[in-house]
Design a protein around this motif. Sequence first.
Motif, PDB file in Angstrom:
ATOM      1  N   PHE A  45       0.834  -1.205   0.000  1.00 56.77           N
ATOM      2  CA  PHE A  45       0.000   0.000   0.000  1.00 56.77           C
ATOM      3  C   PHE A  45       0.868   1.253   0.000  1.00 56.77           C
ATOM      4  CE2 PHE A  45      -2.233   3.368   2.434  1.00 56.77           C
ATOM      5  CZ  PHE A  45      -3.194   3.679   1.482  1.00 56.77           C
ATOM      6  N   LEU A  48       2.529   1.650  -3.451  1.00 55.14           N
ATOM      7  CA  LEU A  48       1.543   2.054  -4.461  1.00 55.14           C
ATOM      8  C   LEU A  48       1.169   3.521  -4.261  1.00 55.14           C
ATOM      9  CD1 LEU A  48      -0.319   1.274  -6.807  1.00 55.14           C
ATOM     10  CD2 LEU A  48      -1.905   0.286  -5.159  1.00 55.14           C
ATOM     11  N   LEU A  49       0.987   3.915  -3.001  1.00 54.10           N
ATOM     12  CA  LEU A  49       0.654   5.306  -2.686  1.00 54.10           C
ATOM     13  C   LEU A  49       1.812   6.229  -3.073  1.00 54.10           C
ATOM     14  CD1 LEU A  49      -1.495   7.118  -1.404  1.00 54.10           C
ATOM     15  CD2 LEU A  49      -0.530   6.593   0.846  1.00 54.10           C
ATOM     16  N   PHE A  52       1.642   6.698  -6.757  1.00 55.78           N
ATOM     17  CA  PHE A  52       0.533   7.589  -7.111  1.00 55.78           C
ATOM     18  C   PHE A  52       0.904   9.052  -6.839  1.00 55.78           C
ATOM     19  CE2 PHE A  52      -2.941  10.038  -5.143  1.00 55.78           C
ATOM     20  CZ  PHE A  52      -3.639  10.347  -6.299  1.00 55.78           C
ATOM     21  N   ARG A  53       1.578   9.284  -5.709  1.00 52.41           N
ATOM     22  CA  ARG A  53       1.887  10.667  -5.332  1.00 52.41           C
ATOM     23  C   ARG A  53       3.052  11.255  -6.124  1.00 52.41           C
ATOM     24  NH1 ARG A  53       1.308  10.187   1.279  1.00 52.41           N
ATOM     25  NH2 ARG A  53      -0.974  10.313   1.306  1.00 52.41           N
TER      26      ARG A  53
ATOM     27  N   LEU B  48      -7.032   1.208  -3.677  1.00 54.10           N
ATOM     28  CA  LEU B  48      -6.067   2.006  -4.442  1.00 54.10           C
ATOM     29  C   LEU B  48      -5.699   1.280  -5.732  1.00 54.10           C
ATOM     30  CD1 LEU B  48      -4.223   4.492  -4.594  1.00 54.10           C
ATOM     31  CD2 LEU B  48      -2.611   3.329  -3.083  1.00 54.10           C
ATOM     32  N   LEU B  60      -8.075   9.105  -9.492  1.00 55.80           N
ATOM     33  CA  LEU B  60      -7.679   9.545  -8.157  1.00 55.80           C
ATOM     34  C   LEU B  60      -7.063  10.941  -8.178  1.00 55.80           C
ATOM     35  CD1 LEU B  60      -5.997   6.502  -6.426  1.00 55.80           C
ATOM     36  CD2 LEU B  60      -8.041   7.723  -5.699  1.00 55.80           C
ATOM     37  N   LEU B  61      -7.558  11.814  -7.308  1.00 57.72           N
ATOM     38  CA  LEU B  61      -6.944  13.131  -7.134  1.00 57.72           C
ATOM     39  C   LEU B  61      -6.043  13.165  -5.909  1.00 57.72           C
ATOM     40  CD1 LEU B  61      -9.902  15.565  -7.874  1.00 57.72           C
ATOM     41  CD2 LEU B  61      -8.033  14.880  -9.385  1.00 57.72           C
ATOM     42  N   ASP B  62      -6.390  12.387  -4.880  1.00 60.20           N
ATOM     43  CA  ASP B  62      -5.573  12.373  -3.670  1.00 60.20           C
ATOM     44  C   ASP B  62      -5.941  11.159  -2.830  1.00 60.20           C
ATOM     45  OD1 ASP B  62      -3.713  13.164  -1.788  1.00 60.20           O
ATOM     46  OD2 ASP B  62      -4.583  15.147  -1.452  1.00 60.20           O
ATOM     47  N   VAL B  63      -4.975  10.731  -2.017  1.00 64.82           N
ATOM     48  CA  VAL B  63      -5.183   9.654  -1.045  1.00 64.82           C
ATOM     49  C   VAL B  63      -4.491  10.104   0.230  1.00 64.82           C
ATOM     50  CG1 VAL B  63      -4.816   7.215  -0.517  1.00 64.82           C
ATOM     51  CG2 VAL B  63      -5.117   7.936  -2.908  1.00 64.82           C
ATOM     52  N   THR B  64      -5.177  10.054   1.346  1.00 61.64           N
ATOM     53  CA  THR B  64      -4.569  10.538   2.592  1.00 61.64           C
ATOM     54  C   THR B  64      -3.659   9.475   3.196  1.00 61.64           C
ATOM     55  OG1 THR B  64      -6.297   9.716   4.081  1.00 61.64           O
ATOM     56  CG2 THR B  64      -6.658  11.882   3.067  1.00 61.64           C
ATOM     57  N   ASP B  65      -2.753   9.924   4.064  1.00 66.06           N
ATOM     58  CA  ASP B  65      -1.997   8.971   4.869  1.00 66.06           C
ATOM     59  C   ASP B  65      -2.969   8.234   5.790  1.00 66.06           C
ATOM     60  OD1 ASP B  65       0.656   9.517   3.972  1.00 66.06           O
ATOM     61  OD2 ASP B  65       0.582  11.410   5.057  1.00 66.06           O
ATOM     62  N   ARG B  72      -3.290  16.097   1.427  1.00 62.02           N
ATOM     63  CA  ARG B  72      -2.134  16.990   1.310  1.00 62.02           C
ATOM     64  C   ARG B  72      -1.853  17.463  -0.103  1.00 62.02           C
ATOM     65  NH1 ARG B  72       3.018  14.697   4.212  1.00 62.02           N
ATOM     66  NH2 ARG B  72       2.595  13.036   2.717  1.00 62.02           N
ATOM     67  N   MET B  73      -2.230  16.644  -1.102  1.00 64.11           N
ATOM     68  CA  MET B  73      -1.911  17.048  -2.462  1.00 64.11           C
ATOM     69  C   MET B  73      -2.868  18.114  -2.984  1.00 64.11           C
ATOM     70  SD  MET B  73      -0.871  13.354  -4.085  1.00 64.11           S
ATOM     71  CE  MET B  73      -0.621  13.875  -5.775  1.00 64.11           C
ATOM     72  N   VAL B 111      -8.492   5.698   5.687  1.00 62.73           N
ATOM     73  CA  VAL B 111      -7.773   6.293   4.559  1.00 62.73           C
ATOM     74  C   VAL B 111      -8.815   6.975   3.660  1.00 62.73           C
ATOM     75  CG1 VAL B 111      -6.298   5.861   2.552  1.00 62.73           C
ATOM     76  CG2 VAL B 111      -6.025   4.477   4.628  1.00 62.73           C
TER      77      VAL B 111
END
Lengths: 262, 262
Positions: A45, A48-49, A52-53, B48, B60-65, B72-73, B111
């Motif tokens: 995870f 992959l994150l 993505f970032r 994800l 996807l525009l963003d994924v949080t920690d 954050r993005m 998440v």
Amino acid sequence: MDVRHLSLPELREVIRRGQYTGPTPGLAPGYAQANVVILPQKYAFDFLLFCFRNPKPCPLLDVTDVGSPVPRMVAPEADLRTDVPRYRIWENGVLKAEVTDIRDYWRDDLVGFLLGCSFTFEAALLEAGIPVRHIEEGCNVPMFVTNRPCTPAGVFHGPMVVSMRPIPQEQVVRAVQVTSRFPAVHGAPVHIGDPEALGIRDLAKPDFGDPVTIRPGEVPVFWACGVTPQAVAMSAKPEFMITHAPGHMFITDPKDEELAVL
Amino acid sequence: MDVRHLSLPELREVIRRGQYTGPTPGLAPGYAQANVVILPQKYAFDFLLFCFRNPKPCPLLDVTDVGSPVPRMVAPEADLRTDVPRYRIWENGVLKAEVTDIRDYWRDDLVGFLLGCSFTFEAALLEAGIPVRHIEEGCNVPMFVTNRPCTPAGVFHGPMVVSMRPIPQEQVVRAVQVTSRFPAVHGAPVHIGDPEALGIRDLAKPDFGDPVTIRPGEVPVFWACGVTPQAVAMSAKPEFMITHAPGHMFITDPKDEELAVL
């Protein structure tokens, strides 16, 4: 063994049988080659994150199901345990072995990540009549660690690594246009011109690869580099990781041109 | 409360205080709005991966920690626990509550996923002089479940849902060009013309939303729809999930135009 005349299926079969264990640049021309990172599920995870970032240095082409060695999106008939010419086995960030087959190392909790490779956009630059200096000079592309941190994700963090290609001033705009079509293989440059802006002191002293000639009237243009995800994965020192050996890539089913967005 | 004149920071503050709990279309014009899916960490890798494998319906525009409510993005000053006007709480796939604040529901293992929304490319179509019928007619866009399965990932699988907009024949090419610039918000159409090819029997009977008029000389054009990831997440019946309420989106910091690839 001369494999330059082989079709992709023939080449993959020869690699699978362990009859070819060399580097892949120039092989199966036109097909997209990929960087390989294989990690246990516990890191999947976060990695992959991270990809993505940080899509410019880490452009994902495929991610396998947990425990499956089959990259279903880009090569559903392939097997990541046998179809890369040469692998590196890492434990806690330390290189433990270089092998040509990882069937003995495979585990049910492994996840394979395939990341786009600059060979694809270099082919597009050449097609557009834009010179690629390190190919002309028969050496590796010069790569530099920058002062730009990647956006971290979980245990993964580190600076962006870039590759540099000198481009004639009058072709810089075209080089941006051509590579913008290929976000799946690093895409548009991250920087044009002044190396200091990236914290690079001396273009003649790359951190990886070889220096190349910059001619009068040429501008250094910097692209995010696929060394970034491997360096980042390594610095996290996962207890187990498998990568391709440098230059010994996985060759995917899509042609370079199929990866273009427009 | 009339919030149409508010700037994005003002609007977010008013939503955060619970003073505005209504739908967001038309608010903070120009800023990209996002679909919200919040899942426990145990589902995060699969979800994800599902989004990566199905980028058209699930951009996807963003994924949080893990455990962090901060995207954050796309909005580093925002808080996903308070900055969406209205949320839905799901348990085992069943709607349990509709609330305007999820601070009481937040957990250290959650998440947050933000996914692009078609409002952005509709604004671009309108700018390009291409009609958007459901906006003209003041109703919801018609949406259809197709016969095309998404690529599954772990526990997540299901058919792609599409939205349909009738486009004058002579503007179809332009509509493809305009929306291709916005892969982060569903991008180019997935299909042009014959609804049967997607398994759609009757354009007058959408599965979600409202039917719209198709005029002579217009072609039905289908885009992947953000209902897909929510439907897929719901059908996996995770023991806990939070989403935005339909039409009550999270508003991000980037302007629509910043999401364009070219």
